[in-house]
Design a protein around this motif. Structure first.
Motif, PDB file in Angstrom:
ATOM      1  N   TYR A   7      -7.192   0.040  -0.058  1.00 18.92           N
ATOM      2  CA  TYR A   7      -6.986  -0.270  -1.478  1.00 18.92           C
ATOM      3  C   TYR A   7      -8.009   0.488  -2.330  1.00 18.92           C
ATOM      4  O   TYR A   7      -7.658   1.120  -3.321  1.00 18.92           O
ATOM      5  N   LEU A  63       0.839  -1.207   0.000  1.00 22.49           N
ATOM      6  CA  LEU A  63       0.000   0.000   0.000  1.00 22.49           C
ATOM      7  C   LEU A  63       0.871   1.253   0.000  1.00 22.49           C
ATOM      8  O   LEU A  63       0.600   2.217  -0.718  1.00 22.49           O
ATOM      9  N   GLN A 113      -9.529   3.165  -1.639  1.00 18.85           N
ATOM     10  CA  GLN A 113      -9.172   4.594  -1.647  1.00 18.85           C
ATOM     11  C   GLN A 113      -8.063   4.860  -2.662  1.00 18.85           C
ATOM     12  O   GLN A 113      -8.081   5.857  -3.372  1.00 18.85           O
ATOM     13  N   LEU A 114      -7.123   3.913  -2.698  1.00 22.12           N
ATOM     14  CA  LEU A 114      -5.987   4.046  -3.612  1.00 22.12           C
ATOM     15  C   LEU A 114      -6.456   4.092  -5.065  1.00 22.12           C
ATOM     16  O   LEU A 114      -5.933   4.854  -5.875  1.00 22.12           O
ATOM     17  N   VAL A 115      -7.451   3.266  -5.387  1.00 19.96           N
ATOM     18  CA  VAL A 115      -7.942   3.239  -6.775  1.00 19.96           C
ATOM     19  C   VAL A 115      -9.179   4.126  -6.949  1.00 19.96           C
ATOM     20  O   VAL A 115      -9.940   3.974  -7.897  1.00 19.96           O
ATOM     21  N   LYS A 116      -9.352   5.045  -5.980  1.00 23.76           N
ATOM     22  CA  LYS A 116     -10.397   6.080  -6.056  1.00 23.76           C
ATOM     23  C   LYS A 116     -11.827   5.529  -6.135  1.00 23.76           C
ATOM     24  O   LYS A 116     -12.662   6.039  -6.874  1.00 23.76           O
ATOM     25  N   LYS A 118       3.715   1.598  -1.250  1.00 24.65           N
ATOM     26  CA  LYS A 118       4.308   1.802  -2.580  1.00 24.65           C
ATOM     27  C   LYS A 118       3.237   2.035  -3.639  1.00 24.65           C
ATOM     28  O   LYS A 118       3.550   2.080  -4.831  1.00 24.65           O
ATOM     29  N   ALA A 119       1.985   2.116  -3.212  1.00 20.96           N
ATOM     30  CA  ALA A 119       0.853   2.294  -4.134  1.00 20.96           C
ATOM     31  C   ALA A 119       0.828   1.212  -5.214  1.00 20.96           C
ATOM     32  O   ALA A 119       0.414   1.449  -6.346  1.00 20.96           O
ATOM     33  N   ASP A 120       1.287   0.008  -4.843  1.00 21.35           N
ATOM     34  CA  ASP A 120       1.291  -1.118  -5.787  1.00 21.35           C
ATOM     35  C   ASP A 120      -0.079  -1.801  -5.707  1.00 21.35           C
ATOM     36  O   ASP A 120      -0.247  -2.823  -5.042  1.00 21.35           O
ATOM     37  N   ASP A 121      -1.064  -1.232  -6.393  1.00 17.87           N
ATOM     38  CA  ASP A 121      -2.441  -1.691  -6.166  1.00 17.87           C
ATOM     39  C   ASP A 121      -2.673  -3.138  -6.603  1.00 17.87           C
ATOM     40  O   ASP A 121      -3.419  -3.868  -5.971  1.00 17.87           O
TER      41      ASP A 121
END
Ligand SMILES: [Zn+2]
Ligand SMILES: [Zn+2]
Length: 391
Positions: free
Chosen positions: A288, A256, A290-293, A258-261
């Protein structure tokens, strides 16, 4: 701990899980068969599970991997002991002595100390002696027994009372039930056998390792926070899987970071198969999203995390923040009020709650709460500023 053999069945009963080698039978056997064998106290001394006789005590002690096993071992032994000539009783059998001199027998028996799991009710009933049941403190296996029996009867709505989750919010109870009911293995349980149970070093956590339907490994994690044992978590595996858990969460948190979704998604999905009701995994899945909006999906998973652990504050903060951003102050208020119950002394929580009141048009309530914060936490600047803004 337990031995795991290539062929998992007991070579004596062919039903239960083989967990130890019996030097007497020369077979890999289950604990039930071990008890039936060793209860006669004639096991070779080189076996770890041979009963230990003590000169001054009427009953030997049986090494066991769970309370269920210990209790069963002594019951098997009592069955034989009843009819055996006993040197303590001038070589009369306990059964005979109890029927001829019940008072003396009772007095003799009460002169010893017994381990907590000792089935005194069973012994006295066998001897036809009067028995007044004592208040028995529940242990982790008692809680597991209730949980498993409810599960076998598919009474999904009745499971939560045995869990750590005691919030009175209706929605949380419903979601908990839905999430548990969605665990595929739990819908098909017809038998369970406890293989091992153990207390954590902290004394308030416990693991109970079972075999479901004579084939599936299952571990229940329990906590004793409020004075009684409750189910915290289901694990589709052995206790080893429990000890691996934190490592997996660390890996997810790193991915997370590293934003490695793609990696986060893969790790969470594979882990949910082993830790199907882990609040942490749902929490990470919310992060996750949230990371991918996908904000709405994130809210659902923060809610799931709360449903699986009603006293974990982190997801409450996220969920209320989600509603703040949306301008849904009514919902933000609901979750902050719940959070306030958990953290009544956190000025941040109180400040956010006051803001939710203000946003929701409940100006008087907002004012009162901000005044309270200013009084209690004079160094907390935000409350003072918010109060000034309001006036
Ligand atoms: Zn067996
Ligand atoms: Zn043995």
């Amino acid at each position: 701990m337990l031995k795991l053999f290539k062929s998992s069945r007991c070579q004596s009963c062919y039903t239960e899980r083989a967990i130890r080698v019996c030097p007497r039978k020369r077979k890999n056997i289950c604990w039930q068969c071990c008890n039936e064998t060793r209860c006669d106290t004639r096991c070779p001394e080189n076996c770890d599970y041979a009963p230990q006789k003590e000169e001054s005590k009427p009953f030997p002690s049986f090494k066991a991997d769970s309370r269920a096993e210990a209790e069963n071992a002594i019951k098997c032994h009592i069955d034989l002991w009843m009819g055996r000539e006993n040197p303590f009783l001038k070589n009369k059998t306990p059964a005979k002595e109890a029927s001829e001199n019940p008072q003396e027998m009772l007095a003799w028996l009460s002169g010893f100390q017994y381990p907590v799991y000792f089935p005194m009710d069973y012994l006295l009933k066998k001897l036809d002696l009067p028995f007044t049941p004592a208040e028995k403190k529940e242990d982790p296996e008692d809680c597991v027994e209730k949980w498993m029996k409810t599960l076998i009867q598919l009474k999904w709505n009745e499971l939560r009372q045995y869990s750590i989750n005691q919030s009175s919010m209706e929605d949380l109870a419903e979601r908990y039930t839905e999430l548990i009911q969605a665990i595929p293995q739990l819908g098909k349980v017809s038998t369970y056998s406890i293989l091992y149970s153990g207390l954590g070093e902290d004394g308030i956590s416990a693991l109970v390792y079972m075999e479901l339907n004579h084939k599936i490994d299952w571990t229940l994690v329990l906590s004793n926070i409020t004075g009684s044992w409750k189910i915290r978590q289901n694990i589709a595996g052995s206790p080893q899987a429990y000890f691996k858990q934190n490592q997996i969460y660390t890996a997810i948190a790193e991915a997370l970071g590293k934003a490695d979704d793609a990696k986060v998604w893969e790790l969470i999905n594979s882990s949910l198969k082993i830790y199907p009701d882990s609040p942490d995994l749902y929490y990470y899945r919310a992060l996750y999203w949230q990371l991918v909006k996908q904000r709405e999906q994130a809210a659902v998973d923060f809610f799931n995390a709360i449903a699986l652990d009603n006293s974990w504050t982190e997801p409450y903060l996220h969920l209320s923040a989600h509603y703040f951003v949306k301008g849904d102050y009514e919902q933000a208020k609901i979750w902050l009020e719940e959070l306030k119950i958990l953290q009544p002394d956190d000025p941040n929580v109180l400040n956010n709650l006051a803001a939710a009141y203000a946003g929701n048009g409940e100006t008087e309530k907002a004012k009162e709460l901000w005044q309270e914060i200013v009084q209690k936490y004079p160094a907390f600047e935000y409350a003072r500023k918010n109060l000034e803004k309001l006036q």
